[in-house]
Design an enzyme around this catalytic site. Sequence first.
Site, mmCIF file in Angstrom:
data_model
loop_
_atom_site.group_PDB
_atom_site.id
_atom_site.type_symbol
_atom_site.label_atom_id
_atom_site.label_comp_id
_atom_site.label_asym_id
_atom_site.label_seq_id
_atom_site.Cartn_x
_atom_site.Cartn_y
_atom_site.Cartn_z
ATOM 1 N N ASP A 245 11.669 4.895 -2.095
ATOM 2 C CA ASP A 245 10.125 4.425 -2.878
ATOM 3 C C ASP A 245 11.296 3.467 -3.967
ATOM 4 O O ASP A 245 11.520 3.715 -5.075
ATOM 5 C CB ASP A 245 8.835 4.634 -2.719
ATOM 6 C CG ASP A 245 7.644 3.462 -3.122
ATOM 7 O OD1 ASP A 245 7.916 2.342 -1.955
ATOM 8 O OD2 ASP A 245 6.762 3.569 -3.789
ATOM 9 N N GLU A 269 13.671 0.504 -1.662
ATOM 10 C CA GLU A 269 13.529 -0.401 -1.766
ATOM 11 C C GLU A 269 13.740 -0.777 -3.465
ATOM 12 O O GLU A 269 12.998 -1.015 -4.281
ATOM 13 C CB GLU A 269 11.389 -0.228 -1.498
ATOM 14 C CG GLU A 269 10.864 -0.894 -2.016
ATOM 15 C CD GLU A 269 9.172 -0.961 -2.172
ATOM 16 O OE1 GLU A 269 8.397 -1.354 -1.698
ATOM 17 O OE2 GLU A 269 9.552 0.122 -3.192
#
Length: 552
Positions: A245, A269
């Site tokens: 993330d 990400e």
Amino acid sequence: MHHFTTEATGTTELVNSTTEEMLKKFVQCLLIFLTLQCVFIAGHTAKEWKSRIIYQLLTDRFGPTGEAPDTPCSDLREYCGGTFKGIEQRLDYIEKLGANAIWISPIVENTPGGFHGYWAKNIDQINLHFGTEQDLKDLIAACHSRDIWVMADVVANHMGNQCENSYKCTKEELLNFSGFTPFNDPAHFHSYCDIEDWTNHTQVELCRLARLPDLNQTDAYVHSRLLRWIANLTAVYGFDGYRIDTVLEVSQAFWKDFQHDAGVYCVGEANNGDDVEYVASYQGPLDAVLNFPMYTALRNVFNYKNPMTLMIESLKEQRLFFEDTTVLGSFLDNHDSDRFLNLTNDKSLLKNVLTYVLLSEGIPIIYYGTEQGFRGGKDPGNRESLWPHYDTGSDLYQFIKTVSMFKKSTKEVIFSSITQRERFVDNSTLAFTRGTNQEVLILLTTLGDSQEKTTVQFFAEGYRVGTKFRGLFGNDTVELGSCDLSLTLQHGLPLVYEVIQQGQSEPCRKYEPTENSKYEPTENSKHEPTENSAETLKLLLPLAWVCFFNFV
């Protein structure tokens, strides 16, 4: 075993017991060390992940333990009841879809309301809403028995909320870190500031996302503790890969260390679809990133009716800046954006984009619920419970299954190849091929289901007159009668053709063929583990000693 005696009653037994306990702990550490060494040798690499089709699910929303309710979850801001066991019990649903990997939510204990997993409270504890540590191990074992790989979502940028609503926290609450484990000291976090300018990379790395406390990875304890944590996850659970993330919010130097210690394929990400060069710079520190530039192009073309030529422009930029486009995560829907059908209620267009995601260069990711035609809007509307919609006969489920099974059946070599050639493009149509010898031809359109019939003609570059193609969806056969190939699109649906017989003439040529050789990943890339690696041992030995001294 030596016994130490003193005049004090019971001291011999106490020392003996302590020594036995120390030896037991040392053996445990040694086992962790050996397990880590095996992981670094056998962990799945980026190259190996090219054989995978990933099904992204939210653990809390895929399935509860036992029988699912007859109605969907009504409060999407709270836990709905999905579990590790619920996933394990429904692996047939995933496998029959054609997926051979799953991406699950972050597994750690979260602050209240963290059903999604991104608000860590204690990174050393399992989120008990999802199940126990053994439940997770059972899920991974069940997946591996079916050759389904497991990718865990992980967060190393921030911790969870410091009050019920982070936007209503007092100043004192925002500076109170005592509720977190193991990062509970102000020195473990950056000084307070909010990200206000997303073009300011320094601010993005040092300030808070959504007011969540921002970890300081340059702090020696934070740095080493996060690395030990990710290495331990790989060793204890046997994860095959990680989705990371918020990678733009942390320095690339840290991600290089994190990737090394993870020991398996990591995809980050980097959610900036407009600055391809910036996003591409994170491939290198990490194996790969999610392909937000292509996601942005797909949305602009198929949702917002921009010309198909935008796809070609995006591909050119990607191939210029990325080290290897074939290991990027290719996706359409996800848990942070409106679903495709929420913006455009046209399943023919959706099928075109899904065909591109599944058959183009890159590792395809299907977000749960897309196969059931979910239409959720912004978060949390796009995080619906999958139950009670487990219809394996639905139109979109069957479409994804058909394309996925085609890709997996005998075509793995073709689709893991770097070779993708764009052969024709106009405002509404794109034709491209896959495979060194163009074994598969794909035709996409933005015309939509209102267009009953459209014929597209283009020069069949590289094919031989007399070549025969078989259609994937209609099982029809097309023979190339000249170097101009004509194909008919029905109701705006995509076409996929496989070469079943090569012609005997010279290949049709308008242009000199080009190869994207610079994108071929090497056999021993810098992130691929190698046997008996000195670097691996240099990493693992300190981990074993740290483990030992922590125990004793």
